[in-house]
Motif scaffolding. Structure first.
Motif, mmCIF file in Angstrom:
data_model
loop_
_atom_site.group_PDB
_atom_site.id
_atom_site.type_symbol
_atom_site.label_atom_id
_atom_site.label_comp_id
_atom_site.label_asym_id
_atom_site.label_seq_id
_atom_site.Cartn_x
_atom_site.Cartn_y
_atom_site.Cartn_z
ATOM 1 N N THR A 1 7.641 11.244 -14.458
ATOM 2 C CA THR A 1 7.407 10.597 -13.141
ATOM 3 C C THR A 1 6.367 9.753 -12.958
ATOM 4 O OG1 THR A 1 8.180 12.751 -12.382
ATOM 5 C CG2 THR A 1 7.295 11.367 -10.729
ATOM 6 N N TYR A 2 6.728 8.530 -12.520
ATOM 7 C CA TYR A 2 5.460 7.388 -12.376
ATOM 8 C C TYR A 2 5.043 7.693 -11.141
ATOM 9 C CZ TYR A 2 7.426 4.431 -16.232
ATOM 10 O OH TYR A 2 7.992 3.941 -17.532
ATOM 11 N N GLN A 3 3.611 7.447 -10.925
ATOM 12 C CA GLN A 3 3.323 7.629 -9.459
ATOM 13 C C GLN A 3 2.471 6.450 -9.563
ATOM 14 O OE1 GLN A 3 2.587 11.462 -7.706
ATOM 15 N NE2 GLN A 3 0.964 10.548 -6.061
ATOM 16 N N PHE A 4 2.790 5.486 -8.286
ATOM 17 C CA PHE A 4 1.580 4.358 -8.274
ATOM 18 C C PHE A 4 1.575 3.919 -7.020
ATOM 19 C CE2 PHE A 4 4.751 1.189 -8.640
ATOM 20 C CZ PHE A 4 5.821 1.690 -9.415
ATOM 21 N N GLN A 5 0.695 3.433 -6.435
ATOM 22 C CA GLN A 5 0.379 2.648 -5.181
ATOM 23 C C GLN A 5 0.571 0.971 -5.411
ATOM 24 O OE1 GLN A 5 -3.190 3.216 -3.097
ATOM 25 N NE2 GLN A 5 -2.274 2.683 -1.036
ATOM 26 N N VAL A 6 1.236 0.297 -4.594
ATOM 27 C CA VAL A 6 1.646 -1.065 -4.678
ATOM 28 C C VAL A 6 0.460 -1.750 -3.855
ATOM 29 C CG1 VAL A 6 3.962 -1.321 -5.268
ATOM 30 C CG2 VAL A 6 3.521 -0.876 -2.837
ATOM 31 N N LYS A 7 -0.711 -1.493 -4.300
ATOM 32 C CA LYS A 7 -1.884 -1.959 -3.453
ATOM 33 C C LYS A 7 -2.121 -3.196 -3.291
ATOM 34 C CE LYS A 7 -5.955 -0.145 -1.848
ATOM 35 N NZ LYS A 7 -5.812 0.229 -0.404
ATOM 36 N N ASP A 8 -2.419 -4.140 -2.009
ATOM 37 C CA ASP A 8 -2.645 -5.336 -1.826
ATOM 38 C C ASP A 8 -1.861 -6.316 -2.332
ATOM 39 O OD1 ASP A 8 -4.650 -4.637 -0.147
ATOM 40 O OD2 ASP A 8 -6.225 -4.562 -1.755
ATOM 41 N N GLN A 9 -0.605 -6.007 -2.468
ATOM 42 C CA GLN A 9 0.363 -6.930 -2.902
ATOM 43 C C GLN A 9 1.488 -7.127 -1.969
ATOM 44 O OE1 GLN A 9 0.868 -5.448 -7.485
ATOM 45 N NE2 GLN A 9 0.884 -7.754 -7.401
ATOM 46 N N VAL A 10 2.123 -8.422 -2.056
ATOM 47 C CA VAL A 10 3.429 -8.618 -1.307
ATOM 48 C C VAL A 10 3.992 -9.623 -2.082
ATOM 49 C CG1 VAL A 10 2.597 -8.734 1.144
ATOM 50 C CG2 VAL A 10 2.271 -10.660 -0.285
ATOM 51 N N GLY A 11 5.537 -9.525 -2.062
ATOM 52 C CA GLY A 11 6.343 -10.423 -2.895
ATOM 53 C C GLY A 11 7.503 -9.918 -3.533
ATOM 54 N N SER A 12 7.980 -10.586 -4.420
ATOM 55 C CA SER A 12 9.303 -10.383 -5.216
ATOM 56 C C SER A 12 8.602 -9.953 -6.517
ATOM 57 C CB SER A 12 10.205 -11.515 -5.225
ATOM 58 O OG SER A 12 10.072 -12.135 -3.703
ATOM 59 N N PHE A 13 9.240 -8.868 -7.114
ATOM 60 C CA PHE A 13 8.869 -8.399 -8.190
ATOM 61 C C PHE A 13 10.009 -7.664 -8.781
ATOM 62 C CE2 PHE A 13 5.053 -8.196 -5.825
ATOM 63 C CZ PHE A 13 4.308 -9.176 -6.270
ATOM 64 N N PHE A 14 9.962 -7.064 -10.152
ATOM 65 C CA PHE A 14 11.223 -6.463 -10.653
ATOM 66 C C PHE A 14 10.734 -5.397 -11.574
ATOM 67 C CE2 PHE A 14 10.930 -10.114 -13.543
ATOM 68 C CZ PHE A 14 11.103 -9.681 -14.677
ATOM 69 N N TYR A 15 11.588 -4.372 -12.042
ATOM 70 C CA TYR A 15 11.243 -3.654 -13.075
ATOM 71 C C TYR A 15 12.124 -3.688 -14.077
ATOM 72 C CZ TYR A 15 15.067 -0.677 -10.974
ATOM 73 O OH TYR A 15 16.214 -0.305 -10.299
ATOM 74 N N ALA A 16 11.882 -3.205 -15.522
ATOM 75 C CA ALA A 16 12.689 -3.527 -16.351
ATOM 76 C C ALA A 16 12.157 -2.664 -17.709
ATOM 77 C CB ALA A 16 12.885 -4.934 -16.892
ATOM 78 N N PRO A 17 12.856 -2.221 -18.644
ATOM 79 C CA PRO A 17 12.491 -1.522 -19.753
ATOM 80 C C PRO A 17 11.757 -2.403 -20.514
ATOM 81 C CG PRO A 17 14.934 -1.456 -19.447
ATOM 82 C CD PRO A 17 14.666 -2.514 -18.706
ATOM 83 N N ASN B 1 0.759 -1.278 -0.005
ATOM 84 C CA ASN B 1 0.117 0.081 -0.126
ATOM 85 C C ASN B 1 0.678 1.286 -0.033
ATOM 86 O OD1 ASN B 1 -2.116 -1.590 -0.035
ATOM 87 N ND2 ASN B 1 -2.817 -1.208 1.957
ATOM 88 N N TRP B 2 2.186 1.112 -0.044
ATOM 89 C CA TRP B 2 3.020 2.819 -0.117
ATOM 90 C C TRP B 2 2.778 3.001 -1.576
ATOM 91 C CZ3 TRP B 2 8.506 2.789 1.991
ATOM 92 C CH2 TRP B 2 8.505 2.178 3.505
ATOM 93 N N ASN B 3 2.937 4.333 -1.544
ATOM 94 C CA ASN B 3 2.919 4.977 -2.835
ATOM 95 C C ASN B 3 4.151 5.308 -3.131
ATOM 96 O OD1 ASN B 3 -0.192 5.891 -2.878
ATOM 97 N ND2 ASN B 3 0.502 6.709 -1.039
ATOM 98 N N LEU B 4 4.627 4.849 -4.468
ATOM 99 C CA LEU B 4 5.940 5.224 -5.076
ATOM 100 C C LEU B 4 5.705 6.310 -5.909
ATOM 101 C CD1 LEU B 4 7.069 1.686 -5.768
ATOM 102 C CD2 LEU B 4 6.863 2.972 -3.666
ATOM 103 N N VAL B 5 7.055 7.308 -5.950
ATOM 104 C CA VAL B 5 6.810 8.282 -6.681
ATOM 105 C C VAL B 5 8.452 8.022 -7.598
ATOM 106 C CG1 VAL B 5 6.838 10.773 -7.072
ATOM 107 C CG2 VAL B 5 5.414 9.835 -5.369
ATOM 108 N N VAL B 6 8.539 7.824 -8.704
ATOM 109 C CA VAL B 6 9.890 7.424 -9.551
ATOM 110 C C VAL B 6 9.905 8.350 -10.488
ATOM 111 C CG1 VAL B 6 11.247 5.570 -10.332
ATOM 112 C CG2 VAL B 6 9.209 5.168 -8.773
ATOM 113 N N ASN B 7 10.844 9.235 -10.502
ATOM 114 C CA ASN B 7 11.171 10.139 -11.456
ATOM 115 C C ASN B 7 11.971 9.590 -12.402
ATOM 116 O OD1 ASN B 7 11.043 12.474 -13.018
ATOM 117 N ND2 ASN B 7 12.280 14.038 -11.786
ATOM 118 N N VAL B 8 11.820 9.294 -13.478
ATOM 119 C CA VAL B 8 12.923 8.634 -14.444
ATOM 120 C C VAL B 8 13.383 9.538 -15.478
ATOM 121 C CG1 VAL B 8 13.081 6.620 -16.152
ATOM 122 C CG2 VAL B 8 11.583 6.505 -14.189
#
Ligand SMILES: *[C@@H]1O[C@H](CO)[C@@H](O)[C@H](O)[C@H]1NC(C)=O
Ligand SMILES: *[C@@H]1O[C@H](CO)[C@@H](O)[C@H](O)[C@H]1NC(C)=O
Ligand SMILES: *[C@@H]1O[C@H](CO)[C@@H](O)[C@H](O)[C@H]1NC(C)=O
Ligand SMILES: *[C@@H]1O[C@H](CO)[C@@H](O)[C@H](O)[C@H]1NC(C)=O
Ligand SMILES: *[C@@H]1O[C@H](CO)[C@@H](O)[C@H](O)[C@H]1NC(C)=O
Ligand SMILES: *[C@@H]1O[C@H](CO)[C@@H](O)[C@H](O)[C@H]1NC(C)=O
Ligand SMILES: *[C@@H]1O[C@H](CO)[C@@H](O)[C@H](O)[C@H]1NC(C)=O
Ligand SMILES: *[C@@H]1O[C@H](CO)[C@@H](O)[C@H](O)[C@H]1NC(C)=O
Ligand SMILES: *[C@@H]1O[C@H](CO)[C@@H](O)[C@H](O)[C@H]1NC(C)=O
Length: 595
Positions: A118-134, A71-78
Motif C-alpha cells: 500500500t503506497y500512501q503519499f500526499q500530492v503536496k503543492d503540485q498541480v497538473g498532469s502526471f502519470f503512473y507506470a511500472p 494536498n490530498w492524501n492517496l492510499v493505493v493498495n497495489v
C-alpha cells in the motif's frame, strides 16, 4: 420574557459552539484521503489486430485515473498479479519528504508476485498532469500506466477560463512481442528494433488507409460538443519513440508542461518525447462536416516506417456529419533538418505570473539569480559491451541496482551497497558496471548538463523534483554555452529531451531530501543501466523532519530480507491517523456534551 432571552442566548451560544465545531472539524479533518484498490495483472489485448498479452490495472489499460486535488492524501493498495516483482512509480509526483513512496528500485523493494503493498503519499503543492507506470524490468512496454491529474484548489485561479471538459490521451509505441521477449532481446545484447505500431489510450489506429491498417482494429473515439473548449492532457508513456502530435483542423493551445503553466501559445503540432506530459486547450471551432483525425506519428523516421508508426484516434463532434476522410494532417517534413524540433522546444516558456499550486506567482522563485553549487555533465554513448554484456552508460558508468535498495541501505547503515563517487564529468577510462551515485548537497543548486552522444533522441527524468530547463543546443557543451541560458522563464518540469549530438542543461534546487532516481526514459537504455541516483541528505536532520520515517508496511529484501515477515493482511493504522482519530473522538464527545 426571561425564557425568551435565555432561549436567545442559548441559541447564540449554540451558534458560536457550532461555528467552533465546524472550525475544529476543518482543522482536524486535514487534507482529504482518497483510497484505491488495484490489481495489476496480464490482460488479453489485440491493439494491432493480433491477440497478445498486455498489463492492465483492474483489468483496464490505461489503468484507473487518479483524479485528485492539491494536498490530498492517496492510499493505493497495489496487488501484484503478475508473475514477476513489480513496482509502480508516480511520474512527476514529487513525493516531498517521502522518497519511500517513490516506487523505484533505489527506494523500494519490489512487490513480490502475489503480494500487495500500500503506497500512501500526499500530492503536496503540485498541480497538473502526471502519470503512473511500472518502473520494473520492461513492464511499461506492456502497459500498467494511467493518469494522475492533480487539480488546483478552488481558491487558486487557473491562468485560463475553466475548460468545458478534460480528456487524457496516452501515446505509446507498441511491440507485437511481449515485455519478456523484449527483455530477452536486450539481455542477449540485441537492440529492440523498431516498434510494430503506435497506440492511443491502449488502442490501435483508426483505419485511415485500408492498406496500412488491417480491418477490425478498435480505435479511440473522443466525443466532443461543438463550440466547447477541452483540456487535453497528453502523455508519451511508450518505450522509446518520440511523437509528433496533432489534430486535423485544430490548434493546440499549450498551457501546461508537467505541472507548470506555460506561456500560452498555439501550435499546429507538438513533439512529445518519451516520458513527457503536456496540456493543450483545444476549441471545437470547426464545422463538423466530418470527424477529425487525432494523430501521433513517430518522429525522425523515414516515410515507410512512419506509415506503420502512426497512431490515429478520432475526434467526433456531436453534430458530425460523417467519418474522417482523406490524408492525415502532415507531419513536419524535417527528417534531415535538426532545427524545427529544437526551436519548438525552446519556444516552450514558463508563465512567470501565473499561480501554480499556491497563490504566489510561479516566477517568484528567481532561479536565474541563484548561485550554482554543483555541476554535473552527464554524457551518454550508444550501448557498448562491458564485461561481455551490452550496457548503456552515463559518464562511462552503467548502473547496477543492488539487491538492497539504496535508501534502506542508508537507513540501516549497511556498508558497501553503493558509493557516493559518481564523477561530475565524463572520464577518459574504460566503461564499467557500478553502483556509484551522485552526492548531492541538501539545499544546493545543481546544474546538470546532458550530453547525448548516442544516435537517437533521449529524454531524462528526475524523481522528487522539477528542474528548470535553461538551455539546449547541438554540438558539445562548453562553459561558454552558459551565455545562451534562459535565466528568466525556462519551464520547470521533470522530463526533458536531449537531441542526438546535442546537449540540454537544467538547474535544480535540491531541497527534497532522499535518494532520487535520474534516468533516461527510453526504456531500452534505462534497462541497460543508463541511470544514476542523487543522494540528498540534510546533515542537520535527526528528527525525521526532512524525510518521513520508513513506513510500517515497508517490504524488506537483499541484506535486510530477514526483517521481512510473512505478509499478513491485517490492516494497521499508522500512529498519526490513530492520534487524529482519538482527537476527533474527544472533540465529538465534548461537542455532544455541550450541545
Ligand atoms: C476530476 O475531478 C475534478 C474535481 O473534482 C472534476 O471536476 C472532474 O470532472 C474530474 N474529472 C474526471 C475526468 O473525472
Ligand atoms: C495508403 O497507403 C499506401 C502506402 O503508403 C499508399 O500508397 C496509398 O496511396 C494510401 N492510400 C490512400 C487512399 O491514401
Ligand atoms: C489560438 O487559436 C485559437 C483558434 O483555434 C484562437 O481562438 C486563439 O485566440 C489563439 N490563441 C492564441 C494565444 O494565439
Ligand atoms: C467546413 O470546413 C472545411 C475545411 O475548412 C471546408 O472545406 C468546408 O467547405 C466547410 N463546410 C461547410 C459546410 O462550411
Ligand atoms: C500568464 O498567466 C496569467 C494569469 O496569471 C494570464 O492572465 C496570462 O494570460 C498568462 N499569459 C500567457 C502568455 O499565457
Ligand atoms: C557528500 O557531501 C557532503 C556535503 O554535502 C559531505 O559532507 C560528505 O563528506 C560527502 N560524502 C562523500 C562520501 O563524499
Ligand atoms: C560522439 O563523440 C565522438 C567523440 O567525441 C564524436 O566524434 C562524435 O561525433 C559524437 N557523436 C555524436 C552523435 O555526438
Ligand atoms: C526516525 O525514523 C526512524 C525510522 O525511519 C526511527 O527509527 C526513528 O526513531 C525516528 N526518529 C525520530 C526522532 O522520530
Ligand atoms: C495488503 O492489503 C491489505 C488489505 O487487503 C492491507 O491490510 C495490508 O496492509 C497490505 N499490505 C501491505 C504490505 O501494504
Amino acid at each position: 420574557m426571561d425564557s425568551v432571552r435565555r432561549r436567545r442566548r442559548s441559541a447564540g451560544t449554540c451558534a458560536v459552539l457550532f461555528l467552533l465545531f465546524v472550525l475544529l472539524r476543518q482543522c482536524l479533518a486535514g487534507d482529504p484521503y482518497a483510497y484505491y484498490e488495484w490489481e495489476v495483472s496480464y490482460v488479453a489485448a489485440a491493439p494491432l489486430g493480433v491477440k497478445q498479452e498486455a498489463i492492465g490495472i483492474n483489468g483496464q489499460l490505461p489503468g484507473p485515473a487518479l483524479n485528485v486535488t492539491t494536498n490530498w492524501n492517496l492510499v493505493v493498495n497495489v496487488r501484484n498479479g503478475l508473475d514477476e516483482p513489480l513496482l509502480l512509480t508516480w511520474h512527476g509526483v514529487q513525493q516531498r519528504k517521502s522518497p519511500w513512496q517513490d516506487g523505484v528500485a533505489g527506494t523500494n523493494c519490489a512487490i513480490p508476485p502475489g503480494w500487495n503493498w500500500t503506497y500512501q503519499f500526499q500530492v503536496k503543492d503540485q498541480v497538473g498532469s502526471f502519470f503512473y507506470a511500472p518502473s520494473t524490468a520492461l513492464h511499461r512496454a506492456g502497459g500498467g500506466y494511467g493518469a494522475i491529474t492533480i487539480n488546483n484548489r478552488d481558491v487558486i485561479p487557473l491562468p485560463f477560463p475553466l475548460p468545458d471538459g478534460d480528456i487524457t490521451l496516452f501515446l505509446a509505441d507498441w511491440y507485437a512481442r511481449d515485455h519478456r521477449a523484449l527483455r530477452r532481446a536486450l539481455d542477449a545484447g540485441e537492440p529492440l528494433g523498431p516498434p510494430d505500431g503506435v497506440l492511443i489510450n491502449g488502442l490501435g489506429p483508426y483505419r485511415y488507409n485500408d492498406t496500412l491498417v488491417p480491418p477490425g482494429v478498435t480505435y479511440e473515439r473522443i466525443n466532443v460538443d461543438p463550440g466547447r473548449t477541452y483540456r487535453l492532457r497528453v502523455h508519451n508513456v511508450g518505450v522509446a519513440a518520440s511523437f509528433n502530435f496533432r489534430i486535423q483542423g485544430h490548434n493546440l493551445l499549450l498551457v501546461e508542461a508537467e505541472g507548470s503553466y506555460t506561456s500560452q501559445q498555439n501550435y499546429t503540432n507538438m513533439d512529445i518525447h518519451v516520458g513527457q506530459s503536456y496540456s493543450f486547450l483545444v476549441t471545437m471551432d470547426q464545422n463538423a462536416t466530418t470527424d477529425y483525425y487525432v494523430v501521433a506519428s513517430a518522429r525522425f523516421v523515414d516515410a515507410a516506417a512512419a506509415d506503420k508508426l502512426t497512431g490515429v484516434a478520432i475526434l467526433h463532434y456531436s453534430n458530425s456529419q460523417g467519418p474522417a476522410s482523406g490524408p492525415l494532417p502532415d507531419a513536419p517534413d524535417d527528417q534531415y533538418d535538426t532545427a524545427f524540433s529544437i526551436n519548438q522546444a525552446r519556444s516552450i516558456r514558463w508563465n512567470v505570473t501565473a499561480s501554480g499550486a499556491r497563490p504566489n506567482p510561479q516566477g517568484s522563485f528567481h532561479y536565474g539569480d541563484i548561485t550554482v553549487t554543483d555541476v554535473y555533465l552527464l554524457q551518454s554513448r550508444p550501448p557498448e559491451l562491458i564485461d561481455g554484456q551490452m550496457r548503456a552508460t552515463l559518464n562511462g558508468i552503467s548502473y547496477i541496482a543492488p539487491s538492497t535498495p539504496l535508501m534502506l541501505a542508508q537507513l540501516f547503515n549497511i556498508p558497501g551497497v553503493y558509493k557516493l563517487d559518481f564523477p561530475n564529468r565524463p572520464i577518459n577510462r574504460p566503461p564499467k558496471l557500478d553502483t556509484s551515485i551522485i552526492n548531492g548537497t541538501y539545499k544546493g543548486f545543481m546544474e546538470i548538463i546532458f550530453q547525448n552522444n548516442a544516435t537517437a533522441v533521449q529524454s531524462y527524468h528526475l524523481d522528487g523534483y522539477a528542474f528548470f530547463v535553461v538551455g539546449m543546443d547541438y554540438g558539445l557543451w562548453t562553459e561558454n554555452s552558459r551565455g545562451t541560458y534562459n535565466k528568466w522563464d525556462g519551464v520547470a518540469r521533470s522530463t526533458i529531451q536531449v537531441f542526438p549530438g546535442a546537449w540540454t542543461s537544467v538547474l535544480v534546487f535540491l531541497d527534497n531530501a532522499g535518494i532520487w532516481n535520474l534516468r533516461v526514459e527510453n526504456l531500452d537504455a534505462w534497462y541497460l543501466g543508463q541511470e544514476v541516483y542523487i543522494s540528498v541528505v540534510n546533515p542537520e536532520d535527526s528528527s525525521n523532519k526532512t524525510v518521513l520515517p520508513l513506513p510500517d508496511n515497508a517490504i524488506f529484501c537483499g541484506a535486510l530480507s530477514s526483517l521481512q515477515k510473512e505478509q499478513s493482511h491485517r490492516f494497521q493504522y499508522s500512529e498519526a491517523s490513530q492520534i487524529a482519530r482519538l482527537w476527533k473522538m474527544v472533540f465529538l464527545i465534548a461537542w455532544l456534551v455541550l450541545w
